[in-house]
Scaffold this motif. Structure first.
Motif, PDB file in Angstrom:
ATOM      1  N   UNK A  39      21.032   7.271  17.871  1.00 29.21           N
ATOM      2  CA  UNK A  39      21.364   7.224  19.291  1.00 29.21           C
ATOM      3  C   UNK A  39      22.075   5.908  19.581  1.00 29.21           C
ATOM      4  N   UNK A  40      22.894   5.893  20.631  1.00 30.28           N
ATOM      5  CA  UNK A  40      23.521   4.654  21.086  1.00 30.28           C
ATOM      6  C   UNK A  40      22.617   4.042  22.145  1.00 30.28           C
ATOM      7  N   UNK A  41      22.294   2.761  21.971  1.00 29.12           N
ATOM      8  CA  UNK A  41      21.469   2.040  22.939  1.00 29.12           C
ATOM      9  C   UNK A  41      22.361   1.075  23.709  1.00 29.12           C
ATOM     10  N   UNK A  42      22.413   1.226  25.036  1.00 33.19           N
ATOM     11  CA  UNK A  42      23.278   0.401  25.875  1.00 33.19           C
ATOM     12  C   UNK A  42      22.505  -0.159  27.062  1.00 33.19           C
ATOM     13  N   UNK A  43      23.083  -1.188  27.668  1.00 32.25           N
ATOM     14  CA  UNK A  43      22.595  -1.679  28.941  1.00 32.25           C
ATOM     15  C   UNK A  43      23.204  -0.880  30.086  1.00 32.25           C
TER      16      UNK A  43
ATOM     17  N   UNK B  53      33.971   9.218  20.685  1.00 36.30           N
ATOM     18  CA  UNK B  53      33.870   8.466  21.933  1.00 36.30           C
ATOM     19  C   UNK B  53      33.333   7.046  21.717  1.00 36.30           C
ATOM     20  N   UNK B  54      32.807   6.764  20.535  1.00 36.63           N
ATOM     21  CA  UNK B  54      32.310   5.426  20.224  1.00 36.63           C
ATOM     22  C   UNK B  54      33.425   4.500  19.751  1.00 36.63           C
ATOM     23  N   UNK B  55      34.578   5.066  19.382  1.00 36.94           N
ATOM     24  CA  UNK B  55      35.659   4.257  18.824  1.00 36.94           C
ATOM     25  C   UNK B  55      36.140   3.218  19.839  1.00 36.94           C
ATOM     26  N   UNK B  56      36.369   2.028  19.328  1.00 38.37           N
ATOM     27  CA  UNK B  56      36.850   0.945  20.171  1.00 38.37           C
ATOM     28  C   UNK B  56      35.750   0.163  20.858  1.00 38.37           C
ATOM     29  N   UNK B  57      34.541   0.690  20.891  1.00 38.96           N
ATOM     30  CA  UNK B  57      33.427  -0.015  21.515  1.00 38.96           C
ATOM     31  C   UNK B  57      32.707  -0.874  20.473  1.00 38.96           C
TER      32      UNK B  57
ATOM     33  N   UNK C 221      28.619   0.964   6.119  1.00 37.99           N
ATOM     34  CA  UNK C 221      29.961   0.902   5.554  1.00 37.99           C
ATOM     35  C   UNK C 221      30.583   2.299   5.523  1.00 37.99           C
ATOM     36  N   UNK C 222      29.816   3.286   5.087  1.00 38.84           N
ATOM     37  CA  UNK C 222      30.329   4.656   5.030  1.00 38.84           C
ATOM     38  C   UNK C 222      30.508   5.237   6.434  1.00 38.84           C
ATOM     39  N   UNK C 223      29.593   4.894   7.345  1.00 40.44           N
ATOM     40  CA  UNK C 223      29.684   5.415   8.714  1.00 40.44           C
ATOM     41  C   UNK C 223      30.944   4.912   9.415  1.00 40.44           C
ATOM     42  N   UNK C 224      31.191   3.611   9.345  1.00 36.31           N
ATOM     43  CA  UNK C 224      32.354   3.057  10.037  1.00 36.31           C
ATOM     44  C   UNK C 224      33.657   3.548   9.419  1.00 36.31           C
ATOM     45  N   UNK C 225      33.665   3.755   8.105  1.00 39.02           N
ATOM     46  CA  UNK C 225      34.867   4.282   7.458  1.00 39.02           C
ATOM     47  C   UNK C 225      35.126   5.721   7.867  1.00 39.02           C
ATOM     48  N   UNK C 226      34.077   6.519   7.919  1.00 39.72           N
ATOM     49  CA  UNK C 226      34.225   7.945   8.235  1.00 39.72           C
ATOM     50  C   UNK C 226      34.697   8.176   9.665  1.00 39.72           C
ATOM     51  N   UNK C 227      34.284   7.318  10.614  1.00 41.99           N
ATOM     52  CA  UNK C 227      34.576   7.574  12.026  1.00 41.99           C
ATOM     53  C   UNK C 227      35.384   6.460  12.690  1.00 41.99           C
ATOM     54  N   UNK C 228      35.866   5.505  11.896  1.00 40.93           N
ATOM     55  CA  UNK C 228      36.716   4.437  12.412  1.00 40.93           C
ATOM     56  C   UNK C 228      36.028   3.710  13.568  1.00 40.93           C
ATOM     57  N   UNK C 229      34.785   3.292  13.331  1.00 39.97           N
ATOM     58  CA  UNK C 229      34.008   2.618  14.365  1.00 39.97           C
ATOM     59  C   UNK C 229      34.125   1.103  14.228  1.00 39.97           C
ATOM     60  N   UNK C 230      33.902   0.419  15.335  1.00 37.87           N
ATOM     61  CA  UNK C 230      33.983  -1.043  15.376  1.00 37.87           C
ATOM     62  C   UNK C 230      32.565  -1.615  15.280  1.00 37.87           C
ATOM     63  N   UNK C 231      32.152  -1.938  14.073  1.00 36.16           N
ATOM     64  CA  UNK C 231      30.807  -2.455  13.837  1.00 36.16           C
ATOM     65  C   UNK C 231      30.847  -3.976  13.721  1.00 36.16           C
ATOM     66  N   UNK C 232      30.002  -4.647  14.495  1.00 37.95           N
ATOM     67  CA  UNK C 232      29.898  -6.112  14.468  1.00 37.95           C
ATOM     68  C   UNK C 232      28.553  -6.475  13.852  1.00 37.95           C
ATOM     69  N   UNK C 233      28.590  -7.056  12.652  1.00 38.54           N
ATOM     70  CA  UNK C 233      27.357  -7.455  11.963  1.00 38.54           C
ATOM     71  C   UNK C 233      27.157  -8.962  12.017  1.00 38.54           C
ATOM     72  N   UNK C 234      27.832  -9.646  12.931  1.00 30.87           N
ATOM     73  CA  UNK C 234      27.809 -11.109  12.976  1.00 30.87           C
ATOM     74  C   UNK C 234      26.428 -11.628  13.353  1.00 30.87           C
TER      75      UNK C 234
ATOM     76  N   UNK D 114      29.687   3.257  28.633  1.00 25.08           N
ATOM     77  CA  UNK D 114      29.158   4.554  28.198  1.00 25.08           C
ATOM     78  C   UNK D 114      27.748   4.822  28.728  1.00 25.08           C
ATOM     79  N   UNK D 115      27.232   3.934  29.559  1.00 20.65           N
ATOM     80  CA  UNK D 115      25.832   4.017  29.966  1.00 20.65           C
ATOM     81  C   UNK D 115      25.488   5.298  30.719  1.00 20.65           C
TER      82      UNK D 115
END
Length: 305
Positions: A164-168, A183-187, A205-218, A173-174
């Motif tokens: 699930x996506x957890x947002x404020x 719909x998650x792309x670019x977020x 790694x596989x998830x972001x590649x498959x769906x072109x998602x913007x993952x921030x692991x910083x 997308x809240x």
């Protein structure tokens, strides 16, 4: 030293709430408070401070926690050792709020006579958990080895955990009731502290590649409380959580858990266990996990499945 007071302290520290600790220990919150107060008097220090979200460890509490865990584990093993022909099933979970632990707790509530010793190794490399099984320190571990599996171990798929996506409340997308991966792309999806060689590093790694998602692991992972604080106050940061993962936050945060479908994104849970002579209690637990409602047929899973 009262081992039940120490046990109450450990569960309150791990869950962050006296009431949650009381529920798991099947006592009242007042009983937990009295036990911890007596322990603090015996030690001569404060172990917790109260906050709006529950309780937090003091510096003395942080120093005492690892030793307290050892006391509880030792007491449990001592009791088990006095029962002829009885040995608790020792099983490792990724965290006590994870879907694995939640489902395992549901199983125990339905079968309260089951002797379980649930632990979390707090290691990122699944091969360390595999080594603990091989050494006889664990009977099983909810871990996935994505490479070559040691010949003396089995890895049994038990459940696919939907994300699930957890947002404020101010996130774009809240207000969505459901979301598609597209719909998650670019977020910005913030998942701090992804450790190299961990199974979740491979998964993301596989998830972001498959769906072109913007993952921030910083950044390091400072705990769920910091993660939830950040998301509650942000208009552009969200994270991914398992549908059965347990999170608790103040009502004023108004966080939103939004299911993802079209396709469902699933994190596969597997159980590592010895190939020869596994603990007899594992069969019923595997059956319980496999009896849960599976995700739809078009669910996305990483290639290791």
């Amino acid at each position: 030293m009262d081992t039940e007071a120490v046990r109450s302290f450990v569960r309150a520290a791990e869950l962050g709430q006296l009431q949650h600790a009381a529920d798991e220990l099947d006592v009242t919150q007042q009983a937990v408070s009295k036990r911890i107060a007596a322990l603090e008097r015996e030690l001569g220090v404060r172990l917790f401070t109260r906050t709006g979200r529950g309780v937090e460890l003091t510096l003395d509490g942080q120093a005492f926690l690892p030793h307290a865990r050892t006391i509880v584990t030792g007491a449990d093993r001592a009791v088990t050792a006095t029962k002829p022909g009885s040995r608790a099933l020792r099983i490792d979970v990724l965290g006590f709020r994870s879907a694995q632990a939640v489902i395992l707790h549901d199983y125990w509530r339905a079968h309260p006579g089951t002797e379980l010793d649930v632990v979390t190794l707090r290691v990122d490399d699944p091969r360390q958990a595999a080594a603990a099984i091989q050494a006889g320190e664990l009977d099983a571990s909810f871990r996935t080895i994505t490479g070559t599996l040691p010949s003396d171990l089995r890895m049994v798929p038990v459940f696919d955990s939907p994300l699930e996506l957890l947002t404020g409340p101010s996130h774009p997308l809240a207000s969505a009731r459901t979301l598609t991966p597209a719909e998650l792309r670019g977020h910005r999806i913030w998942v701090p502290g992804i450790a190299p060689r961990s199974e979740w590093a491979v998964f993301y790694d596989q998830l972001t590649t498959a769906f072109d998602l913007r993952l921030d692991a910083a950044g390091p992972h400072f705990g769920n409380e910091v993660l939830l604080d950040t998301i509650a106050d942000s208009a552009d940061v969200a994270t991914l959580v398992g549908a059965r993962d347990r999170y608790v936050w103040p009502a004023g945060y108004d966080l939103r858990r939004i299911p993802i479908s079209g396709p469902v994104l699933a994190y596969p849970l597997s159980l590592l266990l010895p190939r020869e002579n596994p603990h007899p209690g594992l069969r019923a637990i595997i059956d319980h996990f496999r009896s849960l409602t599976p995700p739809p047929a078009d669910t996305w899973r990483p290639v290791w499945t």
